[in-house]
Design a protein around this motif. Structure first.
Motif, PDB file in Angstrom:
ATOM      1  N   ASP A  25      71.909  20.430  67.398  1.00  0.00           N
ATOM      2  CA  ASP A  25      72.137  21.547  68.480  1.00  0.00           C
ATOM      3  C   ASP A  25      71.982  20.951  69.626  1.00  0.00           C
ATOM      4  O   ASP A  25      71.302  19.662  69.712  1.00  0.00           O
ATOM      5  CB  ASP A  25      71.136  22.717  67.917  1.00  0.00           C
ATOM      6  CG  ASP A  25      69.666  22.321  68.207  1.00  0.00           C
ATOM      7  OD1 ASP A  25      69.087  22.199  69.232  1.00  0.00           O
ATOM      8  OD2 ASP A  25      69.112  21.989  67.286  1.00  0.00           O
ATOM      9  N   ALA A  26      72.185  21.546  70.808  1.00  0.00           N
ATOM     10  CA  ALA A  26      72.109  20.828  72.009  1.00  0.00           C
ATOM     11  C   ALA A  26      71.054  20.578  72.598  1.00  0.00           C
ATOM     12  O   ALA A  26      70.750  19.516  73.514  1.00  0.00           O
ATOM     13  CB  ALA A  26      72.952  21.963  73.143  1.00  0.00           C
ATOM     14  N   SER A  27      69.642  21.157  72.136  1.00  0.00           N
ATOM     15  CA  SER A  27      68.640  20.782  72.698  1.00  0.00           C
ATOM     16  C   SER A  27      68.057  19.312  72.205  1.00  0.00           C
ATOM     17  O   SER A  27      66.998  18.973  72.706  1.00  0.00           O
ATOM     18  CB  SER A  27      67.374  21.979  71.889  1.00  0.00           C
ATOM     19  OG  SER A  27      67.172  21.731  70.402  1.00  0.00           O
ATOM     20  N   ASP A  85      69.217  28.907  64.867  1.00  0.00           N
ATOM     21  CA  ASP A  85      69.550  28.630  63.506  1.00  0.00           C
ATOM     22  C   ASP A  85      71.249  28.958  63.369  1.00  0.00           C
ATOM     23  O   ASP A  85      71.734  28.215  62.367  1.00  0.00           O
ATOM     24  CB  ASP A  85      68.836  29.761  62.618  1.00  0.00           C
ATOM     25  CG  ASP A  85      67.441  29.452  62.338  1.00  0.00           C
ATOM     26  OD1 ASP A  85      67.163  28.060  62.170  1.00  0.00           O
ATOM     27  OD2 ASP A  85      66.676  30.331  62.032  1.00  0.00           O
ATOM     28  N   LYS A  86      71.686  29.619  64.012  1.00  0.00           N
ATOM     29  CA  LYS A  86      73.339  29.918  64.242  1.00  0.00           C
ATOM     30  C   LYS A  86      73.710  28.602  64.386  1.00  0.00           C
ATOM     31  O   LYS A  86      74.795  28.027  63.995  1.00  0.00           O
ATOM     32  CB  LYS A  86      73.775  30.892  64.983  1.00  0.00           C
ATOM     33  CG  LYS A  86      73.455  32.249  64.353  1.00  0.00           C
ATOM     34  CD  LYS A  86      74.028  33.452  65.432  1.00  0.00           C
ATOM     35  CE  LYS A  86      73.780  34.707  64.924  1.00  0.00           C
ATOM     36  NZ  LYS A  86      74.235  35.798  65.841  1.00  0.00           N
ATOM     37  N   ALA A  87      73.188  28.064  65.590  1.00  0.00           N
ATOM     38  CA  ALA A  87      73.735  26.360  66.007  1.00  0.00           C
ATOM     39  C   ALA A  87      73.671  25.558  64.748  1.00  0.00           C
ATOM     40  O   ALA A  87      74.641  24.612  64.665  1.00  0.00           O
ATOM     41  CB  ALA A  87      72.825  26.083  67.131  1.00  0.00           C
ATOM     42  N   LYS A  88      72.489  25.468  64.065  1.00  0.00           N
ATOM     43  CA  LYS A  88      72.548  24.636  63.151  1.00  0.00           C
ATOM     44  C   LYS A  88      73.684  24.880  61.788  1.00  0.00           C
ATOM     45  O   LYS A  88      74.066  23.992  61.228  1.00  0.00           O
ATOM     46  CB  LYS A  88      71.175  24.602  62.367  1.00  0.00           C
ATOM     47  CG  LYS A  88      69.878  24.090  63.214  1.00  0.00           C
ATOM     48  CD  LYS A  88      68.760  24.358  62.519  1.00  0.00           C
ATOM     49  CE  LYS A  88      67.588  23.678  63.713  1.00  0.00           C
ATOM     50  NZ  LYS A  88      66.161  23.717  62.773  1.00  0.00           N
ATOM     51  N   PHE A  89      73.733  26.151  61.662  1.00  0.00           N
ATOM     52  CA  PHE A  89      75.004  26.633  60.457  1.00  0.00           C
ATOM     53  C   PHE A  89      76.065  26.113  61.037  1.00  0.00           C
ATOM     54  O   PHE A  89      76.781  25.494  60.194  1.00  0.00           O
ATOM     55  CB  PHE A  89      74.653  28.098  60.630  1.00  0.00           C
ATOM     56  CG  PHE A  89      75.907  28.536  59.819  1.00  0.00           C
ATOM     57  CD1 PHE A  89      76.028  28.344  58.339  1.00  0.00           C
ATOM     58  CD2 PHE A  89      76.921  29.332  60.437  1.00  0.00           C
ATOM     59  CE1 PHE A  89      77.145  28.902  57.659  1.00  0.00           C
ATOM     60  CE2 PHE A  89      77.898  29.878  59.717  1.00  0.00           C
ATOM     61  CZ  PHE A  89      77.980  29.493  58.348  1.00  0.00           C
TER      62      PHE A  89
END
Length: 262
Positions: free
Chosen positions: A126-128, A9-13
């Motif tokens: 995100d990287a995934s 969620d931090k990555a999306k933010f």
């Protein structure tokens, strides 16, 4: 609070926060659909409230339209906007050439129309979601309800001649009933595992009677913003051939997304 969010969620933010930096006063902005795009809409709303940013947003689904209005972002139709400066949206998969699979949220038709009516498409992710070859994520295909089983059979028969590993399709469901898009259509999810020639696959699928649109976005995305849980944002520009990285600070007490349910 962002400090309480999971790493994903931090990555999306981070991706959403960085992407809205591309939006300038007076722009007409395509607003994507899905969990990551919802973060972007909220970040835009923050800029509208705190900076007085004036933009017109063209949403790609009814739920994005509802969230944008809630966040104070002016919403207009694509017909009213006519052409967009930028569209910001998420993706289910992307490859090195920034080709995408989209439609996990069920809005692929409006998303593709809006993206292709824009000077620039920015994907936030995100990287995934990065893959060597598209296809691990099921490919959504929007079909009209009339004769959908016949359309499914035709698709599965055609897949035999394409460079894919899987050849099955399933009707997307919403509980006990078929999922219905904003346009009143159904979605078939194609379990291809690997798509060897995405361009050919997209062209052939769209030639079939009953098929409205597919979730392969080829040569549409210009820039991808990849967020990471540690606050790093990577911006890849396919046209300029550049990759930039910087760090975004998490704001203590940030509560923009505490009630985000998408």
């Amino acid at each position: 609070m962002t400090t309480e969010l999971s790493p994903i969620d931090k990555a999306k933010f981070v991706a959403a926060k960085k992407a809205v930096e591309f939006v300038e006063d007076g722009m007409r902005v395509g607003l994507g659909t899905g969990s990551t795009a919802a973060w972007m809409v909220r970040c835009l709303g923050e800029r509208v409230r705190e900076e007085g940013l004036k933009i017109r947003g063209v949403p790609t689904s009814t739920r994005t339209a509802s969230l944008a209005k809630e966040m104070g972002v002016e919403v207009v139709s694509l017909d009213a906007a006519k052409w967009l400066d930028v569209t910001i949206d998420g993706a289910d998969e992307f490859d090195a050439e920034l080709n995408l699979i989209k439609g996990g949220g069920g809005a692929l038709l409006q998303e593709k129309i809006v993206a292709t009516a824009s000077d620039q498409m920015i994907v936030i992710t995100d990287a995934s979601k990065e893959v060597d070859t598209l296809g691990a994520f099921p490919l959504p295909v929007e079909v009209i309800p009339f004769g959908w089983q016949t359309t499914q059979a035709l698709i599965e028969e055609t897949l035999v001649s394409l460079d894919v590993l899987g050849r099955s399709a399933s009707l997307r469901m919403n509980g006990e009933s078929p999922y219905v898009t904003d346009e009143g259509n159904h979605i078939l999810d194609l379990h291809l595992k690997r798509i060897g020639d995405a361009r050919q696959t997209a062209m052939i699928l769209n030639q079939m009677p009953g098929v409205v649109e597919n979730g392969l976005f080829i040569d549409i995305c210009d820039t991808v913003v990849i967020g990471y849980g540690d606050g790093k944002a990577q911006v890849r520009d396919i046209n300029a051939g550049t990759i930039e990285e910087n760090m975004l600070d998490f704001v203590e007490g940030e509560n923009l997304f505490a009630d985000l349910s998408d």
